[in-house]
Enzyme design. Sequence first.
Site, PDB file in Angstrom:
ATOM      1  N   LYS A  15     -17.967  23.342   9.224  1.00  0.00           N
ATOM      2  CA  LYS A  15     -17.443  24.798   9.552  1.00  0.00           C
ATOM      3  C   LYS A  15     -16.872  24.866  11.041  1.00  0.00           C
ATOM      4  O   LYS A  15     -15.941  25.721  11.052  1.00  0.00           O
ATOM      5  CB  LYS A  15     -18.756  25.607   9.432  1.00  0.00           C
ATOM      6  N   ASP A  42     -22.826  20.265   7.315  1.00  0.00           N
ATOM      7  CA  ASP A  42     -22.189  21.214   7.147  1.00  0.00           C
ATOM      8  C   ASP A  42     -21.677  22.214   8.040  1.00  0.00           C
ATOM      9  O   ASP A  42     -20.603  22.636   8.089  1.00  0.00           O
ATOM     10  CB  ASP A  42     -23.304  21.965   6.024  1.00  0.00           C
TER      11      ASP A  42
END
Length: 819
Positions: free
Chosen positions: A684, A680
């Site tokens: 980003k 994750d």
Amino acid sequence: MHILKFGGTSVGSVDSIKQVIQIIERHRADGQLPGAVVLSAMSGITNQLIEIGRMATAGQTDYLELVRRIEDRHFNVVRQLIPVKEQSKVFATVRGIVNELEDLLRGVSLIRELSLRTMDLIMSFGERLSCTVVAECLRSRGLPVQFCDARQLIKTDSQFGAAEVNYALTNPLIQGYFSNLTDMPVVTGFIGSTEKQETTTLGRGGSDYTASILGAALNADVIDIWTDVDGMMTADPRKVPNAFNIPTITYAEAMELSHFGAKVIYPPSLQPAFARNIPIRILNTFNADHEGTVISRTADWRDFTITGISSIDDVVLVNLQGSGMIGVAGVSARVFGVLARHRISVILISQASSEHSICFAIEPRNAEAVRLVLNEEFAADIEQGHIDSVGIEKDLSIIAVVGEGMKKSSGIAGKLFSVLGKNGVNIIAVAQGSSEINISVVINRNNLSKALNAIHNVFFQSEARILNLYLVGTGLIGKTLLRQIHEQAEFLKKEKLMRISLVGVANTKKMLLDPKGIELDDWQGRLLTEGVTTSLPAFADQMKQYNLPNSVFLDCTSDKDIVRFYEPLLNGNISVVTPNKVANSGSYEEYRRLNRTALRRGVKFLYETNVGAGLPIINTLQGLITSGDRFLKIEAILSGTLSFIFNTFRPGLSFAEVVREAKAKGYTEPDPREDLSGMDVARKILILAREAGFPLEPTDVTIINLLPESCLAAPSIPAFFDELERNNAYFESLLSEAETRNEKLRYVATLEGGKVTIELRSVGLDHPFYSLSGADNIVSFTTERYKDRPLVVKGPGAGAEVTATGVFADVVSIGNYLA
Ligand code: ADP
Ligand code: ASP
Ligand code: MG
């Protein structure tokens, strides 16, 4: 003197005729009956008469059934509004008129030919019947009235269908008739006659014209046109629900609006009143106390630069082009000369300054005739190759933006073209009258409704601009967002002049679309009861069909498949907003393509919540890049989950327990392995790197594992938690090592020198990341301008409430941009 004219809907039913009677009686109560009352046929009757005429010519006998229905409608008025003892006489009169019509139709069905002349005669029965019946209704109430057949007063040439008035004959006849009149005449609108006493009509909608002709001949004080709307509106209320009343308007403006489709007044009606400076008022029979609109020389209502927008739904564009036209005098004279000779009227003309082409708009019914006459007129030029053949483009509409205020202001055309562009409406031709009170554009017909509403939105901004929202994903974020929008609706309307209308909503099970808007306090209920099984292709198709202006597609899922809809949607001029990172963290090519498409289409692709939930991280970064700054380093803690975990993890608590708590609090992705594997965060930081100008691929991100191999290999979420428990000693050792150095564990992503690394670090008191609490995110940008002290954004980087807030802000920014 007052002239009153009531349109078809005003005399269309028993109830509406009651309103008409009340309005006339009010005049009497005020001291004076109107000088004359002009009536249209009951609504729909003229169309039916045309249909009946066609049926009779075609030899169909069932036209008689339609004639019966027309008779019945009038009989019904007599039955309901005239005392029984007076009815039989009126029935007989109506019967007599209908008999005459039947005789005529019999003749038509025998000769099987329907000339325009006969059609005019057939159409005249509508007004003759309505006036007969309404005059009797008024008389039965003790009003001194008399039926007046306008054919004895209005003299015209013999252009059947739309005859020209001969004022030299007409005015004296009107004045003579009125000079020795005691009763108030109820005058048939729409019809006249030639010198040979043949019946003519003044063109569809021509009863308004009758009123104006009478008013001008008699020098009336005012002509009241009673209809079914509150006056002239900023646009046709049937097409633009936001349209509102225009209190005062000039003759010239009203002329332009009505010429370009504002049916509320028939354009030629303005001329006689204008010539004698007689004000025309447009009033609502069904809302008689409303002030309506006053049409006169000057207008004082000027809150907006434009006055109104109108449209002609169906036109055809004729294009004549060829190299032989350049610099050759007389081409346009020949084009328009030949059209005039054939009595084909031209709605709009546009010629490029190169003189290479002339194009003009006409009614579709004239298309074939125009093709023929132009091909004939220019036969030699076409043969010699000076002119290409005559091109005809169908299924187009014209929109006219009208207003005296446009004379003094610049930028109107820019605003018009810009809003059309942003909504993906292609402009096919443009014309601006030299009077500068009208700019007209020709567009594809299937975009008409979208274009009208979008234009209305930008030019009349004191009304709320509407943003049409399609939401997919009704999980925590989607739900929270809808609640926030609902709570904020009043504020948005009042302070931002914006209304967000939810026009589509879908989750994995059901979807519901409604272009009128789904109530935000009951979307769940409606989705449950009215929703159908979700199909994203069907959802997208429906969006395309609605073709609503200022549309936004909101993806609140973490779905991988939905992303393939983004590009076609952007190409269809629909903005896309999403917290879903999938699209931007896939291949660089896809990321770039989506952003480019949005740019090219003039719509927005916004994803502030891809990184740091509602924190202004991407906007800040984009601001720096746009203003010419260059990135040297980005250091960031981008996982609210991992922040929470490392801020909560302490001796005595198991690591697995802490992760469980994070999941329960909604901080983790649905699958916590996404967070703990670093995936994750990788997505980003990859997005941030791309925004900062580095064309990186997912494989360019180096993740130094935080978890032991066995945890990463766990096949399911429960198995993953088991592995975490089993490896607790490992996590405890990481923690105690950091604690002995007085440091904190932080999961840090770094972009430096074009390389991205993600690793667990322990940082000391002097590091800005040391004092990070809860589930906060922090990003530190070191740029050429922020070199000595980096620019830091810090705050809660996870949670439905703040993420929804970020999404909300993106949506509102689109509203500000588009509308
Ligand atoms: P009537 O039968 O009273 O003559 P019309 O149907 O001819 O009525 O004209 C009224 C209609 O004109 C309205 O119902 C409305 O839909 C339409 N219209 C179109 N443009 C406008 C506008 N700018 N303002 C008001 N009405 C408009
Ligand atoms: N009855 C005629 C028409 O329908 C005239 C009018 O209504 O103004 O066109
Ligand atoms: Mg009308």
